[in-house]
Design a protein around this motif. Structure first.
Motif, PDB file in Angstrom:
ATOM      1  N   ASP A  37       0.808  -1.222   0.000  1.00  0.00           N
ATOM      2  CA  ASP A  37       0.000   0.000   0.000  1.00  0.00           C
ATOM      3  C   ASP A  37       0.842   1.273   0.000  1.00  0.00           C
ATOM      4  O   ASP A  37       0.306   2.368  -0.112  1.00  0.00           O
ATOM      5  CB  ASP A  37      -0.996  -0.004   1.172  1.00  0.00           C
ATOM      6  CG  ASP A  37      -0.304  -0.092   2.527  1.00  0.00           C
ATOM      7  OD1 ASP A  37       0.938  -0.134   2.578  1.00  0.00           O
ATOM      8  OD2 ASP A  37      -1.022  -0.141   3.545  1.00  0.00           O
ATOM      9  N   GLU A  38       2.168   1.149   0.120  1.00  0.00           N
ATOM     10  CA  GLU A  38       2.992   2.370   0.091  1.00  0.00           C
ATOM     11  C   GLU A  38       3.375   2.672  -1.356  1.00  0.00           C
ATOM     12  O   GLU A  38       3.542   1.762  -2.170  1.00  0.00           O
ATOM     13  CB  GLU A  38       4.242   2.181   0.940  1.00  0.00           C
ATOM     14  CG  GLU A  38       3.926   2.035   2.423  1.00  0.00           C
ATOM     15  CD  GLU A  38       5.150   2.158   3.312  1.00  0.00           C
ATOM     16  OE1 GLU A  38       5.575   3.284   3.594  1.00  0.00           O
ATOM     17  OE2 GLU A  38       5.693   1.112   3.704  1.00  0.00           O
ATOM     18  N   LYS A  50      16.814   7.032  13.751  1.00  0.00           N
ATOM     19  CA  LYS A  50      18.226   7.322  14.021  1.00  0.00           C
ATOM     20  C   LYS A  50      18.717   8.322  12.973  1.00  0.00           C
ATOM     21  O   LYS A  50      18.289   9.480  12.977  1.00  0.00           O
ATOM     22  CB  LYS A  50      19.037   6.015  14.013  1.00  0.00           C
ATOM     23  CG  LYS A  50      18.402   4.914  14.901  1.00  0.00           C
ATOM     24  CD  LYS A  50      19.126   3.591  14.785  1.00  0.00           C
ATOM     25  CE  LYS A  50      18.461   2.474  15.540  1.00  0.00           C
ATOM     26  NZ  LYS A  50      17.265   1.888  14.916  1.00  0.00           N
TER      27      LYS A  50
HETATM   28  C1  LIG Z   1      11.352   3.627  13.475  1.00  0.00           C
HETATM   29  C2  LIG Z   1      11.713   2.173  13.569  1.00  0.00           C
HETATM   30  C3  LIG Z   1      12.987   1.809  13.988  1.00  0.00           C
HETATM   31  C4  LIG Z   1      13.338   0.464  14.088  1.00  0.00           C
HETATM   32  N1  LIG Z   1      14.592   0.148  14.502  1.00  0.00           N
HETATM   33  C5  LIG Z   1      14.932  -1.159  14.617  1.00  0.00           C
HETATM   34  C6  LIG Z   1      16.256  -1.518  15.046  1.00  0.00           C
HETATM   35  O1  LIG Z   1      17.103  -0.665  15.336  1.00  0.00           O
HETATM   36  N2  LIG Z   1      16.557  -2.848  15.138  1.00  0.00           N
HETATM   37  C7  LIG Z   1      15.637  -3.825  14.842  1.00  0.00           C
HETATM   38  O2  LIG Z   1      15.950  -5.015  14.965  1.00  0.00           O
HETATM   39  N3  LIG Z   1      14.383  -3.508  14.412  1.00  0.00           N
HETATM   40  C8  LIG Z   1      14.015  -2.204  14.299  1.00  0.00           C
HETATM   41  N4  LIG Z   1      12.747  -1.876  13.885  1.00  0.00           N
HETATM   42  C9  LIG Z   1      11.796  -2.965  13.569  1.00  0.00           C
HETATM   43  C10 LIG Z   1      11.920  -3.406  12.108  1.00  0.00           C
HETATM   44  O3  LIG Z   1      12.032  -2.314  11.247  1.00  0.00           O
HETATM   45  C11 LIG Z   1      10.688  -4.236  11.774  1.00  0.00           C
HETATM   46  O4  LIG Z   1      10.765  -5.410  12.555  1.00  0.00           O
HETATM   47  C12 LIG Z   1      10.594  -4.597  10.286  1.00  0.00           C
HETATM   48  O5  LIG Z   1      10.445  -3.444   9.500  1.00  0.00           O
HETATM   49  C13 LIG Z   1       9.416  -5.544  10.042  1.00  0.00           C
HETATM   50  O6  LIG Z   1       9.310  -5.775   8.673  1.00  0.00           O
HETATM   51  P1  LIG Z   1       7.945  -6.293   8.029  1.00  0.00           P
HETATM   52  O7  LIG Z   1       8.228  -6.444   6.576  1.00  0.00           O
HETATM   53  O8  LIG Z   1       7.429  -7.442   8.779  1.00  0.00           O
HETATM   54  O9  LIG Z   1       6.877  -5.144   8.276  1.00  0.00           O
HETATM   55  P2  LIG Z   1       6.822  -3.621   7.927  1.00  0.00           P
HETATM   56  O10 LIG Z   1       8.185  -3.045   7.819  1.00  0.00           O
HETATM   57  O11 LIG Z   1       5.860  -3.028   8.887  1.00  0.00           O
HETATM   58  O12 LIG Z   1       6.187  -3.579   6.460  1.00  0.00           O
HETATM   59  C14 LIG Z   1       4.896  -4.015   6.161  1.00  0.00           C
HETATM   60  C15 LIG Z   1       4.501  -3.428   4.830  1.00  0.00           C
HETATM   61  O13 LIG Z   1       3.202  -3.899   4.485  1.00  0.00           O
HETATM   62  C16 LIG Z   1       2.386  -2.799   4.087  1.00  0.00           C
HETATM   63  N5  LIG Z   1       0.974  -3.129   4.342  1.00  0.00           N
HETATM   64  C17 LIG Z   1       0.334  -3.171   5.533  1.00  0.00           C
HETATM   65  N6  LIG Z   1      -0.954  -3.528   5.372  1.00  0.00           N
HETATM   66  C18 LIG Z   1      -1.121  -3.702   4.035  1.00  0.00           C
HETATM   67  C19 LIG Z   1      -2.239  -4.081   3.254  1.00  0.00           C
HETATM   68  N7  LIG Z   1      -3.448  -4.365   3.786  1.00  0.00           N
HETATM   69  N8  LIG Z   1      -2.099  -4.163   1.914  1.00  0.00           N
HETATM   70  C20 LIG Z   1      -0.875  -3.892   1.336  1.00  0.00           C
HETATM   71  N9  LIG Z   1       0.224  -3.539   2.042  1.00  0.00           N
HETATM   72  C21 LIG Z   1       0.094  -3.454   3.385  1.00  0.00           C
HETATM   73  C22 LIG Z   1       2.908  -1.662   4.946  1.00  0.00           C
HETATM   74  O14 LIG Z   1       2.547  -0.393   4.456  1.00  0.00           O
HETATM   75  C23 LIG Z   1       4.418  -1.909   4.847  1.00  0.00           C
HETATM   76  O15 LIG Z   1       4.930  -1.395   3.644  1.00  0.00           O
HETATM   77  C24 LIG Z   1      12.386  -0.541  13.761  1.00  0.00           C
HETATM   78  C25 LIG Z   1      11.087  -0.173  13.355  1.00  0.00           C
HETATM   79  C26 LIG Z   1      10.755   1.175  13.273  1.00  0.00           C
HETATM   80  C27 LIG Z   1       9.360   1.562  12.839  1.00  0.00           C
END
Ligand SMILES: Cc1cc2nc3c(=O)[nH]c(=O)nc-3n(C[C@H](O)[C@H](O)[C@H](O)COP(=O)(O)OP(=O)(O)OC[C@H]3O[C@@H](n4cnc5c(N)ncnc54)[C@H](O)[C@@H]3O)c2cc1C
Length: 380
Positions: A37-38, A50
């Motif tokens: 969705d982004e 950071k």
């Molecule tokens: C500010 C910040 C700092 C962080 N720092 C650290 C760190 O220092 N060390 C560490 O280990 N971890 C850190 N994390 C955690 C780490 O970034 C996350 O664990 C990781 O991004 C998870 O990845 P993901 O792909 O599961 O989910 P996400 O990164 O949340 O991505 C999910 C994606 O799915 C999309 N989406 C959601 N719902 C829908 C839908 N219905 N239809 C289509 N698309 C959808 C979202 O928009 C997003 O693009 C940090 C997180 C944040 C927010």
């Protein structure tokens, strides 16, 4: 099992992209459709609190490697609204995408005080989860202004550190000492000392904070105090993005429940922050998203013959003058064993054991291969 030919991945962040890479690396030559969705190119989230928040890293610096080599059909800027498991369709707004293998990688959203009952008037809350959130928050980091951070966890303390470096007067309200649940009392105290040295005020309000309107601003009530500031940011955890699966019949509380191979159902797997491993606390960290993305892809292709996912919780954080790498879960309350380093120059390699067995290890301001840290933490 029959290997799928059309795989759909929902979520274009690190878990979804890792799953796509793993599918191709594993020889999958069917179609992969990636739905997110982004609208901006996939990026890394850890810098958002950071260097990217501080302005020293740019949009280009945080971009994930491009996907051209993976031969993917990308549907960007479109949310999945539902899942029809009988017909094997991901439902979009006015459209649907068929699959015979599905990876759910929709991550999590920022929790708000509204989720915890701390925003009775429904005031707007500033949170930090996406690159856009980071850009908006960066605009509030003004030298000499006052910032209140609600939440003393990893994210709240990283924001506090970045804001303090930008010259802000920062107050953090936590329900416990900083990062206590993630790091235990020993390291928490070290972090508190560094935060106080940097001029941050840290208050514990065990019943949480409440937002209220004050003229054109938001102020915070916590532990009998009222804190006025120029800006307030909420950093109170994250909530799995499972609303779109509401009518799917899948078990989604507290996250999408997966088995030991990241499987949700025979043709559906999940990875990353959206996931809850059976019988364990969620580990919404970068390394979990990577590991689960790989395992989920393998399980989709090979079913029971895929290697099970081995949870080895690991995260890192940078705040104040501390760079911490943390392996293991549930750091005990007792003092750790110092394996190496010298606290006088702020370096350490600590290990905690319970009943003679190592359970966690933390490296402070040290370069150490993650595999070695896992070994110190007793994680095979
Ligand atoms: C500010 C910040 C700092 C962080 N720092 C650290 C760190 O220092 N060390 C560490 O280990 N971890 C850190 N994390 C955690 C780490 O970034 C996350 O664990 C990781 O991004 C998870 O990845 P993901 O792909 O599961 O989910 P996400 O990164 O949340 O991505 C999910 C994606 O799915 C999309 N989406 C959601 N719902 C829908 C839908 N219905 N239809 C289509 N698309 C959808 C979202 O928009 C997003 O693009 C940090 C997180 C944040 C927010």
């Amino acid at each position: 099992m029959t290997a799928p030919r059309r795989i759909v991945i929902v979520g274009t962040s690190i878990a979804g992209i890792t799953a796509a890479e793993e599918l191709r690396a594993d020889g999958f030559d069917g179609t992969i459709t990636l739905i997110g969705d982004e609208t901006e190119q996939p990026y890394s989230k850890p810098p958002l609190s950071k260097a990217f928040l501080a302005g020293s890293e740019t949009d280009d610096d945080i971009r994930l490697p491009d996907l051209d080599h993976l031969d993917i059909d990308l549907i960007a800027g479109v949310a999945a609204h539902g899942l029809d498991r009988d017909r094997r369709r991901v439902l979009l707004d006015g459209d649907e995408v068929p699959y015979d293998g599905l990876v759910i990688a929709t991550g999590a959203r920022a929790a708000t005080l509204r989720d915890w009952g701390g925003n009775p008037d429904g005031l707007d809350e500033t949170v930090l989860r996406t690159a856009d959130d980071a850009r908006a928050l960066r605009a509030l980091l003004v030298d000499g202004h006052r910032l209140t951070v609600v939440g003393g966890g990893v994210l709240g303390m990283e924001i506090a550190s970045t804001a303090a470096s930008a010259g802000m007067d920062v107050t953090v309200i936590g329900t416990t000492a900083p990062m206590l649940s993630a790091l235990g009392p020993y390291v928490s105290q070290l972090i508190l000392d560094r935060a106080l040295d940097a001029g941050v005020i840290y208050s514990v309000a065990s019943k949480g904070a409440v937002l209220e309107a004050a003229g054109g601003r938001t102020r915070v009530r916590a532990g009998g105090e009222t804190i006025e500031s120029d800006a307030v940011v909420t950093a109170v955890g994250c909530v799995p993005n499972v609303a779109w699966l509401r009518d799917s019949g899948l078990s989604v509380s507290p996250g999408l429940i997966v088995d030991e191979r990241c499987r949700v159902a025979s043709d559906i797997v999940a990875a990353g922050d959206v996931v809850s491993l059976q019988g364990r606390a969620r580990t919404p960290h970068w390394s979990s998203a990577l590991g689960q993305g790989r395992s989920a892809a393998a399980a989709l292709l090979r079913g029971d013959e895929a290697e099970p996912y081995v949870a080895r919780p690991y995260f890192w954080t940078h705040q104040f003058d501390l760079s911490l790498k943390v392996a293991g879960e549930g750091i005990p309350d007792h003092e750790p064993e110092l394996l190496d380093g010298d606290l006088a120059d702020l370096t350490a390699l600590w290990r905690w054991s319970t009943d003679g067995s190592p359970v966690a290890a933390v490296a402070l301001n040290r370069h150490i291969p993650i595999s070695r840290l896992h070994a110190h933490a007793g994680q095979a």
